[in-house]
Design a protein around this motif. Structure first.
Motif, PDB file in Angstrom:
ATOM      1  N   SER A  28      20.550 -17.940   5.290  1.00  0.00           N
ATOM      2  CA  SER A  28      20.155 -16.857   3.668  1.00  0.00           C
ATOM      3  C   SER A  28      20.863 -16.584   2.633  1.00  0.00           C
ATOM      4  O   SER A  28      21.431 -15.680   3.270  1.00  0.00           O
ATOM      5  N   LEU A  29      21.165 -16.855   2.173  1.00  0.00           N
ATOM      6  CA  LEU A  29      22.012 -16.223   0.995  1.00  0.00           C
ATOM      7  C   LEU A  29      21.273 -15.065  -0.291  1.00  0.00           C
ATOM      8  O   LEU A  29      22.672 -13.897  -0.443  1.00  0.00           O
ATOM      9  N   VAL A  30      20.150 -14.776   0.015  1.00  0.00           N
ATOM     10  CA  VAL A  30      20.117 -14.064  -0.497  1.00  0.00           C
ATOM     11  C   VAL A  30      18.683 -13.033  -0.456  1.00  0.00           C
ATOM     12  O   VAL A  30      17.524 -14.799  -0.601  1.00  0.00           O
ATOM     13  N   ALA A  31      18.299 -12.224  -0.312  1.00  0.00           N
ATOM     14  CA  ALA A  31      16.095 -11.927   0.318  1.00  0.00           C
ATOM     15  C   ALA A  31      16.709 -10.793  -0.307  1.00  0.00           C
ATOM     16  O   ALA A  31      16.684 -10.021  -0.339  1.00  0.00           O
ATOM     17  N   THR A  32      15.011 -11.207  -1.327  1.00  0.00           N
ATOM     18  CA  THR A  32      14.800  -9.856  -2.249  1.00  0.00           C
ATOM     19  C   THR A  32      13.062  -9.505  -2.553  1.00  0.00           C
ATOM     20  O   THR A  32      12.427 -11.284  -2.953  1.00  0.00           O
ATOM     21  N   PRO A  33      12.556  -9.701  -2.598  1.00  0.00           N
ATOM     22  CA  PRO A  33      13.023  -7.694  -1.906  1.00  0.00           C
ATOM     23  C   PRO A  33      12.670  -7.835  -0.259  1.00  0.00           C
ATOM     24  O   PRO A  33      12.312  -8.723   0.207  1.00  0.00           O
ATOM     25  N   HIS A  44       0.931  -1.256  -0.053  1.00  0.00           N
ATOM     26  CA  HIS A  44      -0.289   0.471  -0.199  1.00  0.00           C
ATOM     27  C   HIS A  44       0.989   1.388   0.118  1.00  0.00           C
ATOM     28  O   HIS A  44       0.702   2.177  -0.173  1.00  0.00           O
ATOM     29  N   THR A  45       1.829   1.190   0.750  1.00  0.00           N
ATOM     30  CA  THR A  45       2.831   2.542   0.456  1.00  0.00           C
ATOM     31  C   THR A  45       3.902   2.819  -0.841  1.00  0.00           C
ATOM     32  O   THR A  45       4.251   3.558  -1.285  1.00  0.00           O
ATOM     33  N   ALA A  46       4.751   1.602  -0.820  1.00  0.00           N
ATOM     34  CA  ALA A  46       6.320   2.195  -1.534  1.00  0.00           C
ATOM     35  C   ALA A  46       6.412   1.285  -2.285  1.00  0.00           C
ATOM     36  O   ALA A  46       6.219   0.122  -2.325  1.00  0.00           O
ATOM     37  N   PRO A  47       6.873   1.496  -3.919  1.00  0.00           N
ATOM     38  CA  PRO A  47       7.203   0.480  -4.633  1.00  0.00           C
ATOM     39  C   PRO A  47       8.889  -0.231  -4.440  1.00  0.00           C
ATOM     40  O   PRO A  47       9.364   0.533  -3.892  1.00  0.00           O
ATOM     41  N   HIS A  48       8.911  -0.927  -4.422  1.00  0.00           N
ATOM     42  CA  HIS A  48      10.398  -1.986  -3.904  1.00  0.00           C
ATOM     43  C   HIS A  48      10.797  -2.065  -5.055  1.00  0.00           C
ATOM     44  O   HIS A  48      10.596  -2.694  -5.681  1.00  0.00           O
ATOM     45  N   VAL A  49      11.802  -2.186  -4.921  1.00  0.00           N
ATOM     46  CA  VAL A  49      13.109  -2.271  -6.035  1.00  0.00           C
ATOM     47  C   VAL A  49      14.331  -2.794  -4.789  1.00  0.00           C
ATOM     48  O   VAL A  49      14.803  -2.236  -3.856  1.00  0.00           O
ATOM     49  N   THR A  50      15.196  -3.902  -5.572  1.00  0.00           N
ATOM     50  CA  THR A  50      15.464  -4.181  -5.130  1.00  0.00           C
ATOM     51  C   THR A  50      17.511  -4.518  -5.913  1.00  0.00           C
ATOM     52  O   THR A  50      17.642  -4.695  -7.458  1.00  0.00           O
ATOM     53  N   SER A  51      18.589  -3.797  -5.311  1.00  0.00           N
ATOM     54  CA  SER A  51      19.995  -3.929  -5.960  1.00  0.00           C
ATOM     55  C   SER A  51      20.542  -4.878  -5.566  1.00  0.00           C
ATOM     56  O   SER A  51      20.754  -5.469  -4.515  1.00  0.00           O
ATOM     57  N   LEU A  92      20.069  -4.118  -1.735  1.00  0.00           N
ATOM     58  CA  LEU A  92      19.817  -2.564  -0.848  1.00  0.00           C
ATOM     59  C   LEU A  92      18.078  -2.717  -1.543  1.00  0.00           C
ATOM     60  O   LEU A  92      18.287  -2.794  -2.539  1.00  0.00           O
ATOM     61  N   THR A  93      17.296  -2.648  -0.386  1.00  0.00           N
ATOM     62  CA  THR A  93      16.227  -2.475  -0.966  1.00  0.00           C
ATOM     63  C   THR A  93      15.320  -0.866  -0.856  1.00  0.00           C
ATOM     64  O   THR A  93      15.762  -0.386  -0.333  1.00  0.00           O
ATOM     65  N   ILE A  94      14.553  -0.111  -2.247  1.00  0.00           N
ATOM     66  CA  ILE A  94      15.387   1.108  -1.647  1.00  0.00           C
ATOM     67  C   ILE A  94      12.793   1.935  -2.160  1.00  0.00           C
ATOM     68  O   ILE A  94      12.867   0.320  -2.607  1.00  0.00           O
ATOM     69  N   ASP A  95      12.891   2.494  -1.916  1.00  0.00           N
ATOM     70  CA  ASP A  95      11.856   3.156  -1.805  1.00  0.00           C
ATOM     71  C   ASP A  95      11.583   3.373  -3.230  1.00  0.00           C
ATOM     72  O   ASP A  95      11.918   4.893  -2.999  1.00  0.00           O
ATOM     73  N   LEU A  97      19.068  -2.412   4.338  1.00  0.00           N
ATOM     74  CA  LEU A  97      20.244  -3.487   4.001  1.00  0.00           C
ATOM     75  C   LEU A  97      20.106  -4.966   3.930  1.00  0.00           C
ATOM     76  O   LEU A  97      19.803  -4.523   5.324  1.00  0.00           O
ATOM     77  N   GLY A  98      20.371  -5.531   2.945  1.00  0.00           N
ATOM     78  CA  GLY A  98      19.898  -6.967   3.663  1.00  0.00           C
ATOM     79  C   GLY A  98      22.049  -7.243   3.145  1.00  0.00           C
ATOM     80  O   GLY A  98      22.240  -7.483   2.595  1.00  0.00           O
ATOM     81  N   ILE A  99      21.898  -8.547   4.231  1.00  0.00           N
ATOM     82  CA  ILE A  99      23.323  -9.019   4.416  1.00  0.00           C
ATOM     83  C   ILE A  99      22.940 -11.234   4.235  1.00  0.00           C
ATOM     84  O   ILE A  99      23.075 -10.785   4.916  1.00  0.00           O
ATOM     85  N   GLY A 100      23.407 -11.506   2.925  1.00  0.00           N
ATOM     86  CA  GLY A 100      22.989 -12.683   2.895  1.00  0.00           C
ATOM     87  C   GLY A 100      24.860 -13.509   3.535  1.00  0.00           C
ATOM     88  O   GLY A 100      25.580 -12.806   4.160  1.00  0.00           O
ATOM     89  N   LYS A 101      24.537 -14.588   3.719  1.00  0.00           N
ATOM     90  CA  LYS A 101      25.472 -15.862   4.205  1.00  0.00           C
ATOM     91  C   LYS A 101      26.682 -15.549   4.039  1.00  0.00           C
ATOM     92  O   LYS A 101      26.624 -15.436   2.737  1.00  0.00           O
TER      93      LYS A 101
END
Length: 410
Positions: A337-342, A203-210, A383-386, A353-357
């Motif tokens: 977890s190796l990677v989590a998006t978003p 409902h609030t933020a469009p999420h995009v992850t790099s 990094l998942t951003i609004d 900010l997300g840090i994987g294994k």
């Protein structure tokens, strides 16, 4: 003459339980319809929708999401439109035809709150609840009341009896099939997490992850060399401390990341109050905050992280220690977890900010102009951003600086 109608927390709500305003479904200036859901109220046990007591324009909001409220609290006001006909106003405790979407099983006046089973029946077989005499406490309509009503309806009696009987049979069959399962009730923390995450993502933020990756060799070496020294100060040196420190350096390079989106502006924060996700086993996740992390060295960060984590697991965090965050770090790699998006943004922040294994991988490194094959401890960094507030330019600049700090640690 302008006529206003008060929006209040129904007096029928249980006294003595915690009530928190969770969400407004309309904003000031928008039209509202009598009996339509208008505001979510969260209690210790359930999420309850308060219906609009009149049709008109939502004029004022006096309580915002997160505010504590009690039965009888004035939440806002509706301005009647048109002629202000009295038929456009309803007493909140009178029977209504439209069921309010609530999971409440508590005693409530008349038909103001309906059980999930009743709501499902009403959706499948629209009926006017005001025509049904409820046999539940305080006149509440029950599932059996609706089934009996369907059987007794004069129009197409054979069809309605057959339909009601089929519903009863299906319900019994579903009960038999579910006897081997176990329901674990959600506690208030889990309900809040669910509501907050849904609101942020949908409902609030469009999420995009790099996604970047980082070689952790330098900080692994530094940690091995300094671990004993930190222990002398009573502090356990964790990799998370390095990640927080590197995040501060990256935020200083790209201050737009440390922000909050408003419709008319982007609010940049001078203090870097970094929340760090801390798992509480099956009880959920809490995010204690390191306030003014930009003023702390590695030892200060590691020491405060340790104190906050210990207090979080004992349930001893104060409200101030979980409020005021401007940026969040989730070291989800500690659980494998190796990677989590978003990773869902902790509103009203602009990024997480997300840090994987950490995992040893074979990579190609150029040494003295020659490509060589190396085995290095690597980790994926996200990094998942609004996307309302930030773009790929700021995102990639932040991640580039973060990786530089980690890989060039001295």
């Amino acid at each position: 003459m302008v006529q206003m109608v008060d929006i209040i927390v129904p007096e029928g709500e249980q006294q003595g339980t915690a009530h928190v305003l969770a969400n407004w479904l309309k904003m000031p200036g928008e039209s509202v319809t009598i009996n339509a859901p208008l505001v979510d109220i969260e209690t210790d046990k359930v999420m309850v929708e308060v219906a609009a007591p009149a049709s008109g324009i939502l004029k004022d909001i006096f309580k915002k999401p997160g505010d504590n409220v009690t039965p009888g609290t004035l939440l806002g006001r509706i301005e009647l439109t048109g002629s202000g006909d009295k038929t456009a106003i309803t007493d909140q405790v009178e029977p209504v035809s439209n069921p309010i979407d609530s999971d409440s099983q508590t005693d409530t006046p008349d038909h103001a709150l309906l059980s999930p089973a009743v709501r499902r029946l009403v959706k499948q077989h629209p009926v006017d609840l005001n025509r049904i005499e409820g046999t539940g406490k305080r006149g509440r309509v029950t599932k059996q009341d609706i089934l009996n009503y369907l059987k007794q309806t004069p129009t197409s009696p054979a069809e309605t009896v057959q339909r009601a009987t089929a519903i009863e049979t299906k319900g019994k069959e579903e009960t038999r099939q579910s006897t081997s399962s176990t329901h674990i009730p959600h506690d208030n923390m889990r309900r809040r997490i669910a509501a907050h995450m849904t609101e942020s993502l949908l409902h609030t933020a469009p999420h995009v992850t790099s996604i970047f990756e980082a070689d952790l060799s330098a900080i692994t070496r530094h940690r091995k060399q300094n671990k004993a020294h930190f222990e002398q100060h009573g502090t356990h040196l964790t990799f998370t401390a390095y990640f927080v420190y590197a995040a501060v350096q990256a935020l200083q390079r790209v201050p737009q990341i440390n922000s909050r989106f408003h419709e008319e502006s982007l609010e940049l924060f001078s203090d870097m109050n970094i929340g760090v996700g801390t798992a509480l086993n099956d009880k959920g996740l809490i995010v204690p905050v390191l306030h003014q992390a930009q003023n702390k060295n590695l030892l200060g960060i590691a020491s405060e992280l340790q104190q906050l984590a210990e207090k979080a697991r004992r349930g001893k965090l104060s409200p101030a220690e979980i409020q005021g965050g401007t940026f969040t770090l989730s070291n989800h790699g500690v659980s494998g977890s190796l990677v989590a998006t978003p990773i869902i943004i902790n509103q009203p922040q602009s990024a997480i900010l997300g840090i994987g294994k950490m995992q040893k991988r074979v990579i190609v490194k150029e040494i003295d102009g020659v490509d060589t094959i190396q085995i290095r401890p690597m980790a994926y960094i996200t990094l998942t951003i609004d996307h309302r507030a930030l773009d790929a330019y700021q995102t990639n600049r932040f991640l580039t600086r973060f990786v530089e700090v980690i890989e060039e640690w001295k």
